[in-house]
Design an enzyme around this catalytic site. Structure first.
Site, PDB file in Angstrom:
ATOM      1  N   HIS A   1       0.849  -1.188   0.000  1.00 40.95           N
ATOM      2  CA  HIS A   1       0.000   0.000   0.000  1.00 40.95           C
ATOM      3  C   HIS A   1       0.882   1.233   0.000  1.00 40.95           C
ATOM      4  CE1 HIS A   1      -4.084  -1.520   0.330  1.00 40.95           C
ATOM      5  NE2 HIS A   1      -3.602  -2.492   1.067  1.00 40.95           N
TER       6      HIS A   1
ATOM      7  N   LYS B   1     -13.932   5.108   6.982  1.00 40.53           N
ATOM      8  CA  LYS B   1     -14.070   6.259   6.074  1.00 40.53           C
ATOM      9  C   LYS B   1     -15.542   6.540   5.800  1.00 40.53           C
ATOM     10  CE  LYS B   1     -12.831   7.572   1.344  1.00 40.53           C
ATOM     11  NZ  LYS B   1     -13.943   7.036   0.573  1.00 40.53           N
TER      12      LYS B   1
END
Length: 908
Positions: free
Chosen positions: A157, A574
């Site tokens: 990532h 999120k």
């Protein structure tokens, strides 16, 4: 407002008081800090070092006297070239502190092991002793160990990608500090160590932090393989030795099974990454095989030198001599290279021929091993002979260590998972079925349309071009399982899973591609990934529908009636904020565990945890203990992402400690989960209410405020992050430039860069205040004290608050112009509410009052991270004013991003 509540009046940051047990840490920090100062003066001159010292002193004064950032800002207006050097200078100090702290963790472990006092907290020795003290029998422990499985899965990532050359230099520093860990080095040895560290630091200073080009998938493979091959491979037998020593205290025990496994997503994570597909799957598997075979050959070369037993001195099993004769005949070229003077050393000659077969395996020649079991059988022949002929202390242990590695790494090194978004499957099916409306059809219609395909019917357009890449992946899986073995391929994960049809679509596509075994079944574990709050809440219904499908139940039966479910920590936070995410994840595990008990299917949870608290990060052992009763059951699979890989697995001794703590937590949670808690029903009601309040407050700002996306782009360095070349995957899933299409990693990364840390606490202050008002502060304090789930949550929020700095964040917010006045007061007020509520629940007057070591760690970094943050604000304003050009300003901003990430130690 600043979350510097750990500051105690009179407790000077210039002279931080270390506890007695941490004095050696202080010495190492001072030693490395002095070296960094010398290097800066040598490389950039005394005037630059003087500037660094003035900035650092101003940062310390600001922290000690709780003053504004004006003095620091005045010192930090500098040309881009100087800004780059300032950011890198402070980042180098962070590197020194980080390394010193990691080595100190090794020192503390050694201190525990040297005494006969209580074992180190979290160690396997402590856990096993506690379990025995709680009445767990030796037989119960051994029964669980027989099916125990711990599987960290490394992902690539774009939050941390330290160059291999810099990792190697870091290891030099680590080795030098460890060499003097007990202060036993002579003055001459210390001088040599100092020069080695100076060389490594200076060469590191002269090396760019990152390559100019975005890393390829192959680069990411190389990065992850460093930790697998250079750290975990040599460390693995030590883990088993430690565990066996602990179990030996309970009496004789059988050899430990291969309870550790490792996985990776690098090369198989197709979700949103057009660079990943069938070709990278093949490349990843081939690279991993080449790496593990090379490692085995190096170890066998060492064994050749060790196992020099002569037939004139000791007996050797006839089976070894027969295998040697067989290989001489089968491998004439390799046999011709055997040295005649070793003719009476059968182990040495056989090992040489085994190495030749490994070389043939790597080159895929006719005399290759068919699979890892053949290789293991050869090693076991030698091991059995050593045991039978008084070789227990003459090489058997070294051979046993190799066998342990073989059982863990096989011929594949790490299991390669595959991941793709559900929408990509729907697009492929639309083409194959010649049905352009397929993606828009409801879940029930898609399930009905998939039934004939699952039964073996041919699609309407089997050669559709737009489906070719998807089918190619499944064909590659079928080939890989034949070539590399079943363990080489992990689960097929479906991101954005919302229905049973999403899971059935994978089985249908696999069958159409010919990815079926000899039994006619698809040889894949298909794992839905539930990511948003709504998806987590719907997970139970999805699995009920799947388990009711006769064809899917047949598939599960062929897979041992075991269903893997991946839980998404990142996108759920999120979507609805940290509080709502944590509660949805907890409730989903409870409901699916109950469903598993009713359905006769074992649910294996795969935790998609990120590096930061906002994405499920934090202490793994605490998260395991806080998991719902029955949800662990001897199994833990979790992702290790971003900077966490470096922090947990960058040093062998720390990798060992991390795996020990994780294994101990799984043992504890499985064998003695928390007893049923009569208060928990009431607690769940309270948390459910607060989670709803938190979600509503969070979404009102992040998803429902019309201009918040514009504010986010102005008040964070997201425009810099999106242009950094840190990962092969784009930062967005696609779509417009709003928050919804942005991946969770850059979303969290951006808010950690501007020091707000908003993703980890926004909405929580309002929720806790509502809970206190409705249920009373005593009820919430009781939950904080007695409920591991809530206690861990509050501790995590406290840490995020301590790492945040609202005064510095205000400088970022002002970059948004008029939007600053609209949004900054909302954020600052919520921060104040959250801070007040956490302190009230903790009954503390400052943050981290109960965690002095973490408070100390943060305080050591603040005088270095604050200047980089303010430097970044100035550079952002200048860069944006010039229409965001490439060049020195952007390079300076990139340097500040790296520096802040190193300082706060939480990115994405």
């Amino acid at each position: 407002m600043s979350a510097t509540s750990e500051h105690v009046p009179g407790d000077s940051l210039r002279d931080v008081e270390f506890p007695r047990v941490d004095q050696a840490l202080r010495e190492d920090v001072t030693r490395l800090g002095a070296l960094v100062g010398e290097i800066l003066a040598d490389q950039l001159g005394a005037d630059f070092l003087a500037l660094v010292e003035r900035v650092r002193a101003a940062a310390i004064r600001r922290r000690e006297q709780q003053t504004s950032t004006d003095e620091l800002v005045g010192l930090l207006t500098a040309p881009a070239a100087v800004a780059i050097d300032l950011a890198r200078a402070f980042a180098t100090y962070f590197q020194a502190i980080n390394i010193a702290e990691r080595v100190h963790r090794i020192r503390r472990r050694r201190d525990y092991e040297r005494t006969d006092a209580a074992p180190q907290p979290g160690s396997l020795r402590e856990v096993v002793r506690d379990l025995v003290g709680d009445g767990v029998s030796r037989e119960e422990i051994l029964a669980l160990i027989a099916r125990l499985r711990i599987e960290p899965v490394f992902t690539a990532h774009p939050t941390e990608a330290v160059r291999r050359s810099l990792l190697d230099k870091e290891q030099v520093l680590v080795k030098c500090l460890i060499a003097d860990i007990d202060r036993q080095r002579t003055p001459a040895e210390r001088r040599v160590d100092r020069e080695r560290m100076r060389l490594a630091l200076t060469a590191g200073w002269q090396t760019a932090d990152a390559a100019r080009e975005r890393p390829t998938v192959q680069d990411e493979m190389d990065h992850v393989s460093y930790f697998l091959a250079d750290v975990l491979y040599p460390m693995l037998p030590v883990f088993y030795e430690v565990f066996e020593d602990v179990l030996a205290e309970l009496g004789p025990a059988p050899p430990l099974p291969a309870l550790l496994r490792f996985g990776t997503w690098v090369g198989g994570d197709m979700d949103g990454n057009p660079n990943v597909g069938a070709d990278t799957v093949r490349a990843a598997l081939a690279a991993q095989r080449a790496q593990i075979l090379a490692a085995y050959r190096r170890e066998i070369a060492q064994l050749e030198r060790l196992l020099s037993q002569s037939l004139s001195r000791v007996g050797v099993d006839a089976a070894v001599l027969e295998r040697l004769a067989d290989y001489r005949a089968r491998l004439p070229k390799a046999a011709a290279r055997l040295k005649a003077r070793y003719a009476d050393m059968p182990y040495r000659h056989l090992l040489s021929l085994i190495s030749a077969r490994l070389a043939a395996t790597a080159a895929e020649r006719d005399d290759a091993y068919a699979d890892v079991t053949e290789f293991r059988a050869d090693l076991e022949l030698i091991a059995a002979s050593l045991r039978a002929h008084r070789g227990a202390h003459a090489g058997w242990l070294a051979l046993r260590q190799l066998l342990q590695r073989v059982d863990t790494f096989g011929f594949h090194l790490a299991t390669l998972d595959l991941r793709q978004e559900s929408g990509a499957h729907d697009q492929a099916l639309a083409a194959l079925l010649a049905d352009p409306h397929w993606p828009q059809r409801d879940a029930a219609a898609r399930r009905a349309g998939l039934a004939p395909l699952l039964a073996g019917a041919a699609p309407a357009a089997p050669d559709a071009d737009t489906a070719a890449s998807t089918l190619a992946v499944f064909r590659t899986v079928a080939e890989a399982q034949q070539h590399y073995g079943a363990q080489a391929i992990g689960p097929y994960i479906i991101s954005m899973s919302r229905s049973a049809a999403d899971v059935l679509a994978v089985l249908a596509l696999a069958r159409m591609a010919g990815c079926v075994g000899a039994d006619g079944r698809v040889p894949l574990d298909v794992a839905p990934l539930f990511e948003t709050i709504a998806d987590l809440q719907a997970a139970q219904d999805v699995l009920v529908q799947l388990f009711a499908d006769p064809l899917y139940r047949e598939h599960l039966a062929a897979r041992g009636d075991r269903q893997m479910v991946m839980l998404g920590y990142s996108d759920s936070a999120k979507d609805g904020g940290l509080f709502a995410s944590r509660w949805a994840l907890q409730r989903t595990q409870v409901l699916l565990t109950e469903l598993a008990q009713r359905s006769g299917v074992r649910i294996a949870f795969f935790h998609g945890r990120g590096g930061s608290i906002s994405r499920g990060g934090g202490k793994t052992e605490r998260a395991v203990i806080a998991a719902p009763r029955g949800s662990v059951d001897g199994y833990l699979r979790l992702t290790e992402q971003g900077e966490v890989i470096h922090r947990k697995y960058g040093i062998r001794a720390l990798a060992l400690r991390n795996l020990e703590q994780t294994t101990g937590a799984v043992l504890r949670a499985s064998l003695r989960p928390r007893p049923a808690e009569p208060r928990e029903a009431a607690w769940r009601e309270i948390v459910g209410h607060m989670a709803d309040v938190s979600r509503g407050h969070y979404r009102a700002l992040v998803h429902e405020s019309e201009r918040f996306a514009d504010y986010f782009r102005a008040a964070t360095p997201i425009d810099v992050i999106e242009r950094l070349r840190m990962g092969s995957r784009p930062p967005r899933r696609g779509g417009a430039g709003g928050v919804s299409s942005l991946r969770a990693i850059p979303w969290v990364f951006a808010w950690s860069q501007n020091r707000a840390g908003l993703t980890g606490w926004y909405g929580i202050g309002t929720a806790l205040s509502a809970g206190i008002a409705r249920y009373g502060v005593d009820a919430l304090r009781e939950m904080t004290r007695d409920w591991p789930f809530f206690a861990t949550f509050v501790d995590d929020v406290e840490m995020l608050l301590a790492k945040s700095d609202l005064d510095i964040f205000a400088r970022y917010s002002q970059l948004a112009g008029a939007l600053h006045e609209e949004f900054h007061p909302l954020i600052a007020d919520e921060f104040a509410r959250t801070l007040a509520a956490v302190l009230e629940l903790k009954q503390a007057d400052r943050l981290l009052a109960g965690d002095r070591r973490l408070a100390l760690s943060i305080r050591l970094r603040n005088p270095y991270v604050d200047p980089i943050s303010l430097l970044q604000v100035d550079l952002l304003a200048r860069w944006r004013a010039e229409e965001r050009p490439e060049g020195e300003l952007f390079l300076a901003l990139a340097a500040t991003v790296n520096g802040i990430a190193a300082g706060v130690q939480n990115t994405g």
